[in-house]
Design a protein around this motif. Sequence first.
Motif, PDB file in Angstrom:
ATOM      1  N   TYR A   3       0.717  -1.116  -0.049  1.00 26.84           N
ATOM      2  CA  TYR A   3      -0.024   0.025  -0.176  1.00 26.84           C
ATOM      3  C   TYR A   3       1.143   1.242  -0.115  1.00 26.84           C
ATOM      4  O   TYR A   3       0.655   2.050  -0.858  1.00 26.84           O
ATOM      5  CB  TYR A   3      -0.995  -0.078   1.289  1.00 26.84           C
ATOM      6  N   PRO A   4       1.765   1.403   0.766  1.00 28.31           N
ATOM      7  CA  PRO A   4       2.604   2.615   0.872  1.00 28.31           C
ATOM      8  C   PRO A   4       3.223   2.810  -0.415  1.00 28.31           C
ATOM      9  O   PRO A   4       3.650   3.954  -0.786  1.00 28.31           O
ATOM     10  CB  PRO A   4       3.692   2.652   1.931  1.00 28.31           C
ATOM     11  N   VAL A   5       3.615   1.831  -1.116  1.00 25.33           N
ATOM     12  CA  VAL A   5       4.560   2.002  -2.569  1.00 25.33           C
ATOM     13  C   VAL A   5       3.635   2.514  -3.556  1.00 25.33           C
ATOM     14  O   VAL A   5       3.581   3.408  -4.350  1.00 25.33           O
ATOM     15  CB  VAL A   5       5.133   0.593  -2.976  1.00 25.33           C
ATOM     16  N   MET A   7       0.200   3.717  -3.174  1.00 22.78           N
ATOM     17  CA  MET A   7      -0.618   4.639  -2.922  1.00 22.78           C
ATOM     18  C   MET A   7       0.205   5.844  -2.573  1.00 22.78           C
ATOM     19  O   MET A   7       0.054   6.146  -1.334  1.00 22.78           O
ATOM     20  CB  MET A   7      -1.792   4.317  -1.803  1.00 22.78           C
ATOM     21  N   SER A   8       0.386   6.671  -3.523  1.00 21.97           N
ATOM     22  CA  SER A   8       1.080   7.770  -3.424  1.00 21.97           C
ATOM     23  C   SER A   8       0.118   9.181  -2.846  1.00 21.97           C
ATOM     24  O   SER A   8      -1.252   8.908  -3.036  1.00 21.97           O
ATOM     25  CB  SER A   8       1.907   8.415  -4.655  1.00 21.97           C
ATOM     26  N   HIS A   9       0.734  10.340  -2.376  1.00 24.94           N
ATOM     27  CA  HIS A   9      -0.154  11.426  -1.986  1.00 24.94           C
ATOM     28  C   HIS A   9      -1.141  11.618  -3.067  1.00 24.94           C
ATOM     29  O   HIS A   9      -2.180  11.933  -3.136  1.00 24.94           O
ATOM     30  CB  HIS A   9       0.642  12.294  -1.277  1.00 24.94           C
ATOM     31  N   GLN A  10      -0.439  11.858  -4.371  1.00 33.38           N
ATOM     32  CA  GLN A  10      -1.018  12.562  -5.542  1.00 33.38           C
ATOM     33  C   GLN A  10      -2.023  11.551  -6.003  1.00 33.38           C
ATOM     34  O   GLN A  10      -3.190  11.982  -6.370  1.00 33.38           O
ATOM     35  CB  GLN A  10      -0.006  12.547  -6.666  1.00 33.38           C
ATOM     36  N   LEU A  11      -2.154  10.117  -5.924  1.00 28.16           N
ATOM     37  CA  LEU A  11      -2.974   9.337  -6.260  1.00 28.16           C
ATOM     38  C   LEU A  11      -4.168   9.208  -5.501  1.00 28.16           C
ATOM     39  O   LEU A  11      -5.501   9.114  -5.689  1.00 28.16           O
ATOM     40  CB  LEU A  11      -2.367   7.747  -6.387  1.00 28.16           C
ATOM     41  N   CYS A  12      -3.871   9.321  -4.151  1.00 31.97           N
ATOM     42  CA  CYS A  12      -4.736   9.591  -2.923  1.00 31.97           C
ATOM     43  C   CYS A  12      -5.835  10.685  -3.400  1.00 31.97           C
ATOM     44  O   CYS A  12      -6.957  10.611  -3.358  1.00 31.97           O
ATOM     45  CB  CYS A  12      -4.230   9.618  -1.608  1.00 31.97           C
TER      46      CYS A  12
END
Length: 183
Positions: A3-5, A7-12
């Motif tokens: 998940y951390p790899v 789900m980037s901040h931009q994708l979220c």
Amino acid sequence: LQYPVLMSHQLCLLLVGVAWSFSLLKSVTETVIAMRLPFCGHHVISHFMCEILAVLKLACGDMSVSEAFLLAGSILLLPMPLTLICLSYTLILVTVLRMPSAAGRRKAFSTCSAHLAVVVLFYGALIYMYMKPKTKQADVSDEVFTVLYAVVTPMLNPVIYSLRNKEVKEAARKVWNKNWTSR
């Protein structure tokens, strides 16, 4: 599990923006369609929430456009997300079954089953409400299912997450035992 790899901040932000945009578009369109309908008789909504289904029961005249829009929106916004959620849980299940540790599998199943139960309860109630044949009469089941998806499922999420906490589990066990031994 990555998940951390993935789900980037931009994708979220993109996913949240798309969800909010579609929700806003659907809500504004439903409101415009409902405002253009003729309303006859008394204007008392026989429901405890002013949602689109309750408002449409007051309308008279040709409602084919509003009913078609509701059906199309229900088909797009209910079964499709539920299918994607079930697909992701299937992938999680496959991954969990490959875990070598029985304790790890049990913990993963415990967490996933609680979340999946809430998802099924939420989408099941919504699908029942929005996909059933429309009637002009208010029905008690409408109110029950509205409470299920609007009140019960949002309340279950904190309960599920807090029951993952050992201290909360122990406190709940003490209260439970205290109530049963005092009777």
